[in-house]
Design an enzyme around this catalytic site. Structure first.
Site, PDB file in Angstrom:
ATOM      1  CG  HIS A   1      -1.369  -1.015   1.576  1.00 47.88           C
ATOM      2  ND1 HIS A   1      -2.031  -2.024   0.966  1.00 47.88           N
ATOM      3  CD2 HIS A   1      -3.380  -0.464   1.366  1.00 47.88           C
ATOM      4  CE1 HIS A   1      -3.363  -2.722   0.679  1.00 47.88           C
ATOM      5  NE2 HIS A   1      -3.752  -1.753   1.690  1.00 47.88           N
TER       6      HIS A   1
ATOM      7  CG  ASN B   1       3.749  -4.890   3.124  1.00 48.07           C
ATOM      8  OD1 ASN B   1       3.978  -3.768   3.126  1.00 48.07           O
ATOM      9  ND2 ASN B   1       2.981  -5.041   2.017  1.00 48.07           N
TER      10      ASN B   1
END
Length: 340
Positions: free
Chosen positions: A113, A143
């Site tokens: 994201h 991440n």
């Protein structure tokens, strides 16, 4: 033949609605930007507005050039919606410019994201955050580890303590290959720019896109502009962009010059050693240690700094707002480090 004609007309209309341009407009979501002014860059892209964030999307790299959010204490303090985890291909983009679900499958990279799901305050925004237009190929441990814990979470914690709205830009740059049939670019570096208008402050996290990436002190706004080629047009005055001597600290308690936070949930010799090293190398102008209930930890950190460097930090008791999800922050200590 009629079906083919309809498809061509639809594709053309999408191109007209979201034209490729080096000049981002964001007509439907200008209020997400500081002073309603979008950044400028040499990279061509498409404007995409969502309810809680906006994307300047690269049709060549098939990932965001940058995203922007306008966050606040109130927004992040609302009950958090359930994470949907339903990734989808962005239908507003021409098919040839989209990242596809199949591109990430088996690639070894996470769908990372840019505008985080953790920032979304309602189910609709949460669902929108899973658009592949909001994703970048991100090293998996990066991440789920350093980016989530040392970049995204500290940013949210800062916003919860901020006096007003905070603007956050997230993106990536560089090219270390691609994934999938759409050739989605794998970036070499990730960035997150935080701008607090109420304090006239901005700083940026700059992280390598690798599983082995190490956390380094945030960089200045000017350094980020040089590294990315993006002018975010932040209305910073000279006091915020020019380092000052420690003796020029204003009497109202504001911190000026480049700065970054170090979060202590417990005593960490590793974090302290890195800070001590920066002090000894002459990189630190002043340190403000903020705490709520854990005064003992704050004093221990301050005492170690004074003993090992003769550097005297300022201790300030500062309480986060009362919300249902802020309890664990009350024992946290934050060292606000102002750089030379």
């Amino acid at each position: 033949m009629n079906i083919l004609r309809q498809i061509l007309v639809l594709a053309l209309s999408l191109c007209l609605l979201n034209p490729i341009s080096a000049f981002a407009i964001f007509e439907e979501c200008q209020d997400l930007f500081p002073q309603q002014k979008a950044p400028s860059t040499q990279q061509t892209g498409r404007d995409l507005c969502f309810d809680s964030y906006a994307i300047y999307y690269s049709p060549i790299e098939k990932k965001p050039i940058y995203t922007v959010e306008k966050l606040s204490r109130e927004r992040l303090s609302t009950p958090h919606p359930k994470r949907s985890n339903r990734f989808y291909e962005e239908a507003r983009l021409p098919f040839a410019e989209r990242a596809l679900l199949s591109d990430y499958r088996g690639s070894g990279y996470d769908r990372g994201h840019n505008a985080p799901a953790g920032d979304m305050s309602n189910e609709r925004s949460m669902a929108q955050s899973f658009s592949l237009a909001n994703m970048m190929p991100q090293a998996r441990q990066n991440n789920q580890g350093i980016w989530a814990k040392n970049v995204e979470e500290p940013t949210r914690l800062y916003v919860k303590r901020a006096a007003g709205e905070v603007y956050v830009f997230t993106g990536s740059t560089g090219n270390s290959g691609s994934i999938g049939s759409s050739r989605v670019t794998i970036p070499t570096h990730l960035f997150k720019l935080v701008y607090d208008p109420s304090k006239n402050l901005a700083w940026a996290y700059w992280i390598e896109n690798t599983n082995e990436a190490n956390m380094t002190p945030p960089i200045s706004y000017q350094d980020l502009v040089k590294k990315t080629g993006i002018d975010f047009h932040l209305p910073l005055n000279a006091m915020a962009t020019t380092p000052k001597a420690a003796s020029s600290e204003p009497k109202d308690g504001r911190i000026i010059g480049g700065w970054y936070p170090i979060f202590f949930d417990h005593y960490s010799q590793t974090k302290l050693d890195q800070l001590i090293q920066n002090i000894k190398e002459g990189r630190v102008a002043s340190i403000q240690i903020q705490y709520d209930q854990n005064g003992d930890l704050a004093k221990k950190i301050g005492g170690q700094l004074e003993t090992q460097t003769s550097f005297i930090p300022t201790l300030i008791q500062s309480s986060p707002p009362n919300t249902a999800i802020v309890t664990y922050e009350r024992s946290r200590v934050i060292a606000i480090v102002r750089t030379k």
